[in-house]
Enzyme design. Structure first.
Site, PDB file in Angstrom:
ATOM      1  CB  ILE A  40       0.575   5.605  -7.384  1.00 47.93           C
ATOM      2  CG1 ILE A  40       0.270   4.384  -6.529  1.00 47.93           C
ATOM      3  CG2 ILE A  40      -0.716   6.062  -8.052  1.00 47.93           C
ATOM      4  CD1 ILE A  40      -0.726   4.686  -5.370  1.00 47.93           C
ATOM      5  CB  SER A  41       2.153   0.877 -10.305  1.00 48.22           C
ATOM      6  OG  SER A  41       3.520   1.151 -10.318  1.00 48.22           O
ATOM      7  CD  GLN A  42      -0.752  -0.425 -14.391  1.00 45.63           C
ATOM      8  OE1 GLN A  42       0.032   0.452 -14.016  1.00 45.63           O
ATOM      9  NE2 GLN A  42      -0.630  -1.035 -15.535  1.00 45.63           N
TER      10      GLN A  42
END
Ligand code: SAH
Length: 197
Positions: A40-42
């Site tokens: 999951i991206s930041q």
């Protein structure tokens, strides 16, 4: 004053998109594992990419790389209809139950290779790709509306540039480089492990 997007950003609980021990780290501004070698991206990057899209309630949006569904929730909240493609069935199914659990009825899920877009519902006002390509997939340019906008990471395996593409009236594209990012690979012909380019 906070705008609607920032308010939503603080309201949406990233914990709901993570499993097991990673829930404890949901509040960090870091990418985190979601299984199957994906991340999951930041949150700050999800916020930035969503802002770049300049979504409107009338927009039809194509997302490539559903992953956890965290970015999908932002698209569902601020656009009309969302079409999201993920190659890993387990991730797609989990994201679907999370998004539906939040009450969204405007998201359509597909399991498959998103390098070729989702032609059935094209053209799209906006396209967002959350896996990195070696070059911009031709099908995605084709499936973007004239005047439409696409955000995607393009580059090598260890570092990419976040690119904003605008499709002009003559069908050609304008490209602008926004920032450096690091995403997992867009698997297939357009990944960095794909055909020579
Ligand atoms: N936006 C996601 C980030 C997911 S990471 C989130 O908020 O969680 C990138 C995702 O792209 C991974 O789930 C990976 O399986 C998917 N992916 C990689 N190549 C793909 C392809 N060719 N077609 C569809 N999905 C792909």
């Amino acid at each position: 004053m906070r705008d609607k997007l920032t308010e939503f950003f603080y309201k949406l609980n990233r914990k709901d998109f993570l499993d097991g021990k990673y829930k404890d780290y949901a509040g960090l501004d870091n990418p985190l594992p979601i299984g199957y070698g994906q991340t999951i991206s930041q949150p700050s990057l999800v916020l930035q990419m969503t802002r770049e899209l300049e979504l409107e309630k009338t927009h039809k949006v194509l997302e490539i790389g559903t992953g956890s569904g965290y970015q999908t929730a932002f698209l569902a909240e601020f656009s009309g209809e969302v079409y999201t493609v993920e190659r890993i069935a387990e991730l797609s199914n989990k994201a679907k139950s999370r998004i539906e659990g939040l009450g969204y009825k405007n998201v359509h899920f597909k399991i498959g290779d998103g390098s070729y877009g989702w032609s059935e519902y094209a053209p799209y006002d906006r396209i967002i790709v959350t896996a990195a390509a070696g070059r911009i997939p031709d099908a995605l340019i084709d499936q973007l509306k004239t005047g439409g906008k696409m955000i995607l990471p393009v580059g090598e395996s260890d570092l990419q540039e976040l690119v904003r593409v605008i499709k002009k009236d003559d069908g050609r594209i304008d490209k602008e480089y926004l920032t450096l990012v690091r995403f997992v690979e867009l698997v297939g012909e357009y990944g960095w492990g794909g055909n020579p380019r």
